[in-house]
Design a protein around this motif. Sequence first.
Motif, PDB file in Angstrom:
ATOM      1  N   GLY A   1       0.821  -1.206   0.000  1.00 30.45           N
ATOM      2  CA  GLY A   1       0.000   0.000   0.000  1.00 30.45           C
ATOM      3  C   GLY A   1       0.856   1.257   0.000  1.00 30.45           C
ATOM      4  N   GLU A   2       1.912   1.263   0.828  1.00 28.86           N
ATOM      5  CA  GLU A   2       2.824   2.407   0.872  1.00 28.86           C
ATOM      6  C   GLU A   2       3.527   2.590  -0.468  1.00 28.86           C
ATOM      7  N   LEU A   3       3.945   1.491  -1.069  1.00 26.91           N
ATOM      8  CA  LEU A   3       4.602   1.555  -2.373  1.00 26.91           C
ATOM      9  C   LEU A   3       3.664   2.150  -3.415  1.00 26.91           C
ATOM     10  N   ARG A   4       2.444   1.674  -3.447  1.00 26.56           N
ATOM     11  CA  ARG A   4       1.474   2.178  -4.423  1.00 26.56           C
ATOM     12  C   ARG A   4       1.194   3.670  -4.224  1.00 26.56           C
ATOM     13  N   GLU A   5       1.116   4.113  -2.972  1.00 23.28           N
ATOM     14  CA  GLU A   5       0.920   5.537  -2.686  1.00 23.28           C
ATOM     15  C   GLU A   5       2.093   6.369  -3.206  1.00 23.28           C
ATOM     16  N   LYS A   6       3.309   5.885  -2.977  1.00 18.47           N
ATOM     17  CA  LYS A   6       4.504   6.602  -3.448  1.00 18.47           C
ATOM     18  C   LYS A   6       4.554   6.644  -4.976  1.00 18.47           C
ATOM     19  N   LEU A   7       4.180   5.545  -5.607  1.00 12.59           N
ATOM     20  CA  LEU A   7       4.158   5.520  -7.067  1.00 12.59           C
ATOM     21  C   LEU A   7       3.138   6.518  -7.614  1.00 12.59           C
ATOM     22  N   ALA A   8       1.956   6.532  -7.020  1.00  8.04           N
ATOM     23  CA  ALA A   8       0.910   7.461  -7.469  1.00  8.04           C
ATOM     24  C   ALA A   8       1.357   8.907  -7.256  1.00  8.04           C
ATOM     25  N   ALA A   9       2.003   9.190  -6.114  1.00 12.04           N
ATOM     26  CA  ALA A   9       2.477  10.543  -5.828  1.00 12.04           C
ATOM     27  C   ALA A   9       3.554  10.975  -6.823  1.00 12.04           C
ATOM     28  N   ALA A  10       4.286  10.008  -7.358  1.00 10.71           N
ATOM     29  CA  ALA A  10       5.340  10.301  -8.328  1.00 10.71           C
ATOM     30  C   ALA A  10       4.800  10.340  -9.760  1.00 10.71           C
ATOM     31  N   GLY A  11       3.486  10.184  -9.901  1.00 10.73           N
ATOM     32  CA  GLY A  11       2.884  10.248 -11.223  1.00 10.73           C
ATOM     33  C   GLY A  11       2.908   8.938 -11.986  1.00 10.73           C
ATOM     34  N   CYS A  12       3.233   7.849 -11.310  1.00 13.14           N
ATOM     35  CA  CYS A  12       3.265   6.532 -11.952  1.00 13.14           C
ATOM     36  C   CYS A  12       1.925   5.823 -11.743  1.00 13.14           C
TER      37      CYS A  12
ATOM     38  N   ASP B   1      -0.602   0.093 -10.728  1.00  9.60           N
ATOM     39  CA  ASP B   1      -0.953  -1.238 -11.226  1.00  9.60           C
ATOM     40  C   ASP B   1       0.022  -1.761 -12.273  1.00  9.60           C
ATOM     41  N   GLU B   2       0.906  -0.900 -12.765  1.00 12.52           N
ATOM     42  CA  GLU B   2       1.895  -1.325 -13.754  1.00 12.52           C
ATOM     43  C   GLU B   2       3.159  -1.886 -13.106  1.00 12.52           C
ATOM     44  N   VAL B   3       3.197  -1.907 -11.779  1.00 15.83           N
ATOM     45  CA  VAL B   3       4.374  -2.378 -11.059  1.00 15.83           C
ATOM     46  C   VAL B   3       4.089  -3.748 -10.459  1.00 15.83           C
ATOM     47  N   ASP B   4       4.963  -4.696 -10.721  1.00 14.61           N
ATOM     48  CA  ASP B   4       4.843  -6.020 -10.118  1.00 14.61           C
ATOM     49  C   ASP B   4       5.523  -6.021  -8.755  1.00 14.61           C
ATOM     50  N   VAL B   5       4.952  -6.773  -7.831  1.00 11.50           N
ATOM     51  CA  VAL B   5       5.521  -6.931  -6.498  1.00 11.50           C
ATOM     52  C   VAL B   5       5.974  -8.376  -6.363  1.00 11.50           C
ATOM     53  N   GLN B   6       7.286  -8.572  -6.401  1.00  6.58           N
ATOM     54  CA  GLN B   6       7.857  -9.923  -6.320  1.00  6.58           C
ATOM     55  C   GLN B   6       8.094 -10.280  -4.859  1.00  6.58           C
TER      56      GLN B   6
END
Length: 103
Positions: free
Chosen positions: A22-33, A36-41
Motif C-alpha cells: 500500500g505504501e509503495l502504491r501511494e509513493k508511485l501514485a504521488a510520483a505520477g506513476c 498497477d503497472e508495477v509487479d511486487v515480487q
Amino acid sequence: MIFSRRARRRAPTSKEQAIAVGELREKLAAAGCTPDEVDVQVQTPHSDVDIRNGSSLDEHRQHLGELAEAGGTRFVVRASARHVAQACDDLAAYGRDVIAHAR
C-alpha cells in the motif's frame, strides 16, 4: 519499505506485506506513476517448496493466496536440485501441481 532476507530474520506477515505494498502504491501514485503497472515480487521460506519431499501443497497454495491478497503479483520459486535435469523436473511438477491449480 523493502523486505529483505538479509535485513530480517523472518518473512513478513501478510498484513505487513499489505501495508508495505500500500505504501509503495501511494509513493508511485504521488510520483505520477500508475501503481498497477508495477509487479511486487515476493520471496518467502515457501520459495523453497520441495514437492518430492511431501511439502504440503494445500498449505503452500493457501500461502500464495494470502500473498496475492496482500498485493504480491510474482512469487520466487527455488529448485533445490543438484542437477539441471532434476531442477527442470521439479519446476515442471511445481507448474503442474501448483500453478495449474491457480488458474
